[in-house]
Design a protein around this motif. Structure first.
Motif, PDB file in Angstrom:
ATOM      1  N   ASP A  22      31.650  38.738  38.446  1.00 33.25           N
ATOM      2  CA  ASP A  22      32.544  39.036  39.567  1.00 33.25           C
ATOM      3  C   ASP A  22      34.016  38.963  39.146  1.00 33.25           C
ATOM      4  O   ASP A  22      34.842  39.716  39.651  1.00 33.25           O
ATOM      5  N   ARG A  25      34.653  42.296  37.799  1.00 31.45           N
ATOM      6  CA  ARG A  25      34.777  43.282  38.889  1.00 31.45           C
ATOM      7  C   ARG A  25      36.177  43.225  39.488  1.00 31.45           C
ATOM      8  O   ARG A  25      36.804  44.259  39.743  1.00 31.45           O
ATOM      9  N   ASN A  26      36.655  42.009  39.728  1.00 27.62           N
ATOM     10  CA  ASN A  26      37.976  41.850  40.347  1.00 27.62           C
ATOM     11  C   ASN A  26      39.110  42.267  39.419  1.00 27.62           C
ATOM     12  O   ASN A  26      40.131  42.776  39.882  1.00 27.62           O
ATOM     13  N   ARG A  29      39.066  46.042  39.808  1.00 31.85           N
ATOM     14  CA  ARG A  29      39.576  46.404  41.147  1.00 31.85           C
ATOM     15  C   ARG A  29      41.089  46.218  41.239  1.00 31.85           C
ATOM     16  O   ARG A  29      41.777  47.001  41.886  1.00 31.85           O
ATOM     17  N   LEU A  32      42.561  49.191  39.556  1.00 32.47           N
ATOM     18  CA  LEU A  32      42.294  50.398  40.346  1.00 32.47           C
ATOM     19  C   LEU A  32      43.119  50.454  41.626  1.00 32.47           C
ATOM     20  O   LEU A  32      43.384  51.543  42.143  1.00 32.47           O
ATOM     21  N   ALA A  33      43.535  49.310  42.128  1.00 35.86           N
ATOM     22  CA  ALA A  33      44.373  49.297  43.325  1.00 35.86           C
ATOM     23  C   ALA A  33      45.725  49.955  43.056  1.00 35.86           C
ATOM     24  O   ALA A  33      46.385  50.435  43.976  1.00 35.86           O
ATOM     25  N   ASN A  36      43.862  54.636  39.958  1.00 38.54           N
ATOM     26  CA  ASN A  36      42.409  54.826  40.034  1.00 38.54           C
ATOM     27  C   ASN A  36      41.905  56.058  39.297  1.00 38.54           C
ATOM     28  O   ASN A  36      40.791  56.521  39.521  1.00 38.54           O
ATOM     29  N   GLN A  59      33.463  44.578  34.906  1.00 35.34           N
ATOM     30  CA  GLN A  59      34.453  45.658  34.830  1.00 35.34           C
ATOM     31  C   GLN A  59      33.766  47.018  34.869  1.00 35.34           C
ATOM     32  O   GLN A  59      34.177  47.916  35.614  1.00 35.34           O
ATOM     33  N   VAL A  62      32.349  48.435  38.128  1.00 35.50           N
ATOM     34  CA  VAL A  62      33.364  49.048  38.981  1.00 35.50           C
ATOM     35  C   VAL A  62      33.875  50.364  38.383  1.00 35.50           C
ATOM     36  O   VAL A  62      34.071  51.350  39.104  1.00 35.50           O
ATOM     37  N   SER A 133      45.348  44.096  33.740  1.00 36.02           N
ATOM     38  CA  SER A 133      44.715  42.917  34.342  1.00 36.02           C
ATOM     39  C   SER A 133      44.727  41.741  33.386  1.00 36.02           C
ATOM     40  O   SER A 133      44.931  41.899  32.184  1.00 36.02           O
TER      41      SER A 133
END
Length: 179
Positions: A22, A25-26, A29, A32-33, A36, A59, A62, A133
């Motif tokens: 997770d 994933r974050n 994300r 991507l915010a 994207n 990663q 997503v 990130s």
């Protein structure tokens, strides 16, 4: 007790960790915010660290739908030996040359690798324009966010994990513990 790192030995009592998939994933994300689509660079952690592979798994969960849809192209995929920022800097220098400085986002697996990559990017004018990130919410990482460089860092709050590890480590006086 293996604390936030899987220890590959024949026996241990407990493995206490965060949901590192997770976390990955974050990280994706968070990038991507901001961006994207386009050319993406992946900078994984140390290839010998199980957590690095778990972050990458998240990663890719997503990113893969966007890769398959043709919205994202992975133009570089590197693993950073020992999570070393100096290694990340060298890798990013090579990526900048190999891609002609043509990439739109970086998914890096921790603050150290992200900050090493940012150090290499400082002379290019890309810092603050290319989302990147991190993870660990280090002081340097958080300060980099405040300066508009690092895009996102993921906090793994040890205040939640440590009490569980302590509880597992506590042995009643007089109890027999066998290996």
């Amino acid at each position: 007790i293996a604390y936030d790192r899987l220890i590959k030995i024949s026996h241990f009592v407990a493995y206490v960790s965060f949901d590192n998939v997770d976390v990955g994933r974050n990280q994706a994300r968070g990038v991507l915010a901001v961006k994207n689509s386009g050319n993406f660079v992946l900078m994984g952690g140390s290839p010998t660290d199980n957590n690095a592979h778990l972050f990458r798994q998240g990663q890719m969960e997503v990113l893969n739908p966007l890769i398959k849809a043709g919205k994202i192209k992975v133009v570089a995929d590197q693993w950073v030996e020992n999570w070393d920022p100096a290694n990340a800097k060298k890798l990013m220098e090579n990526i900048l040359t190999a891609t002609g400085k043509r990439f739109d986002a970086v998914v890096a697996s921790n603050d150290g690798t992200a900050l090493g990559a940012l150090e290499a990017m400082k002379t290019t004018g890309m810092v603050g324009k290319v989302p990147i990130s991190g993870q660990d919410a280090t002081e340097a990482g958080c300060n980099s966010i405040a300066r508009g460089e690092l895009t996102v860092t993921i906090l793994k709050d040890t205040r939640k994990l440590t009490p569980l590890a302590c509880e597992l480590a506590y042995v009643e006086p007089g109890a027999v513990v066998e290996p």
